[in-house]
Motif scaffolding. Structure first.
Motif, PDB file in Angstrom:
ATOM      1  N   ALA A 152       5.876   9.090  -0.021  1.00  0.00           N
ATOM      2  CA  ALA A 152       5.344   7.781  -0.385  1.00  0.00           C
ATOM      3  C   ALA A 152       4.855   6.867   0.381  1.00  0.00           C
ATOM      4  N   VAL A 153       3.774   6.416   0.267  1.00  0.00           N
ATOM      5  CA  VAL A 153       3.069   5.397   1.035  1.00  0.00           C
ATOM      6  C   VAL A 153       2.627   4.156   0.326  1.00  0.00           C
ATOM      7  N   GLN A 154       3.160   2.962   0.954  1.00  0.00           N
ATOM      8  CA  GLN A 154       3.050   1.839   0.188  1.00  0.00           C
ATOM      9  C   GLN A 154       2.483   0.598   1.134  1.00  0.00           C
ATOM     10  N   ALA A 182       1.577   4.989  -3.216  1.00  0.00           N
ATOM     11  CA  ALA A 182       0.710   6.116  -3.228  1.00  0.00           C
ATOM     12  C   ALA A 182       1.641   7.353  -2.974  1.00  0.00           C
ATOM     13  N   GLN A 183       1.445   8.249  -3.785  1.00  0.00           N
ATOM     14  CA  GLN A 183       2.190   9.485  -3.574  1.00  0.00           C
ATOM     15  C   GLN A 183       1.341  10.527  -2.803  1.00  0.00           C
ATOM     16  N   GLY A 196      -2.935   8.111   1.584  1.00  0.00           N
ATOM     17  CA  GLY A 196      -2.123   7.362   0.837  1.00  0.00           C
ATOM     18  C   GLY A 196      -2.154   5.784   1.348  1.00  0.00           C
ATOM     19  N   TYR A 197      -2.357   5.550   2.564  1.00  0.00           N
ATOM     20  CA  TYR A 197      -2.255   4.270   2.830  1.00  0.00           C
ATOM     21  C   TYR A 197      -3.497   3.459   2.550  1.00  0.00           C
ATOM     22  N   LYS A 198      -4.967   4.247   2.525  1.00  0.00           N
ATOM     23  CA  LYS A 198      -5.961   3.779   1.958  1.00  0.00           C
ATOM     24  C   LYS A 198      -6.036   3.184   0.707  1.00  0.00           C
TER      25      LYS A 198
END
Length: 279
Positions: A204-206, A198-199, A265-267
């Motif tokens: 970025a968050v993954q 998720a940008q 982004g985390y969610k």
């Protein structure tokens, strides 16, 4: 006078002989006990030397094995992990190669001890990435997994006792090995799924989750914003988000105050992971 003289000499000679015999008899018993004691002493000492047979042959049957993983190339340098496995568990984890030079040395010094501890605690490569050391953490986990694969290929410690139990049951029981308990183990049902990247405005968050029995048993951030203030926000927000994801077993969790973009982004990545897991 002349007739009595030979008789007197014979009497005196007999008396002298008797006294000599008496003296010899009186001296002989006194010497025998001493010699008996002198002979007994070596026998006792010899017996004392033979009695302590300290043949304590300790066999180091710990079965510990040391395995070195493959070298994992990262953006900042190679990472290689070496582990010690005993009884099917990681008892020690250490790095053989690690990025060095400039800031990489600081990052390695702060992240490697934590990664070593997590590897031992988890007993697997499913460990959290250290905030601010994403590349080093990823390389560490990759090399750690290869070391575990090598250790498993060489023969796991848990398979030995199972085979021994089957052999003691006789030829009849070995054909129907008592392995029905293995499929019932909850660890066999657990699955690890990684969500989409998720940008966000800051990076970025993954998210990666472990699902077992329809519930999230573990959540971790594979990627998170880093650099400058983002490092502090990530260090504060991600652990809370991980805990909330496990507690809620869904992506319906509260955003962390002061880390709105990271939380969003985390969610989003968490939801994609759950969609893939079918939960």
């Amino acid at each position: 006078m002349k007739k009595s003289h030979p008789i007197r000499r014979a009497v005196l000679a007999g008396a002298a002989t008797v006294s000599g015999i008496v003296l010899l008899l009186s001296l002989k018993p006194a010497s025998d006990p001493a010699s008996a004691q002198g002979a007994a002493a070596p026998q006792q000492s010899a017996a004392a030397q033979e009695s302590p047979q300290g043949g304590s042959g300790q066999q180091s049957s710990s079965g510990a094995r040391t395995v070195t993983g493959d070298v994992a190339q990262t953006q900042y340098g190679p990472v290689q992990v070496r582990i010690t496995v005993s009884g099917g568990k990681i008892t020690k984890s250490e790095v053989v190669q690690i990025p060095t030079g400039g800031r990489s040395t600081q990052v390695s010094n702060s992240s490697v001890p934590r990664l070593n501890q997590e590897a031992v605690a988890a007993g697997s490569a499913d460990i959290d990435a250290v905030s601010g050391a994403s590349y080093t953490s990823a390389g560490y986990k990759k090399s750690l997994q290869s070391a575990l694969d090598k250790a498993k290929a060489q023969g796991g410690g848990t398979s030995g006792p199972a085979g021994a139990a089957g052999s003691t049951g006789g030829a009849g029981s070995s054909g129907s090995s008592g392995s029905p308990a293995a499929p019932q183990a909850p660890a066999a049902q657990a699955r690890t799924v990684t969500g989409d990247v998720a940008q966000t405005q800051y990076g970025a968050v993954q998210v990666r989750v472990t699902v077992s029995g329809g519930k999230i048993t573990k959540a971790e951030a594979v990627q998170a914003p880093k650099g400058g203030l983002s490092d502090q926000k990530t260090a504060l927000a991600v652990p809370r988000l991980n805990r909330e994801a496990v507690a809620a077993s869904s992506a319906d969790i509260d955003a962390v105050s002061g880390a709105t973009y990271t939380s969003a982004g985390y969610k989003k990545s968490l939801q994609s992971a759950l969609d893939r897991a079918g939960g």
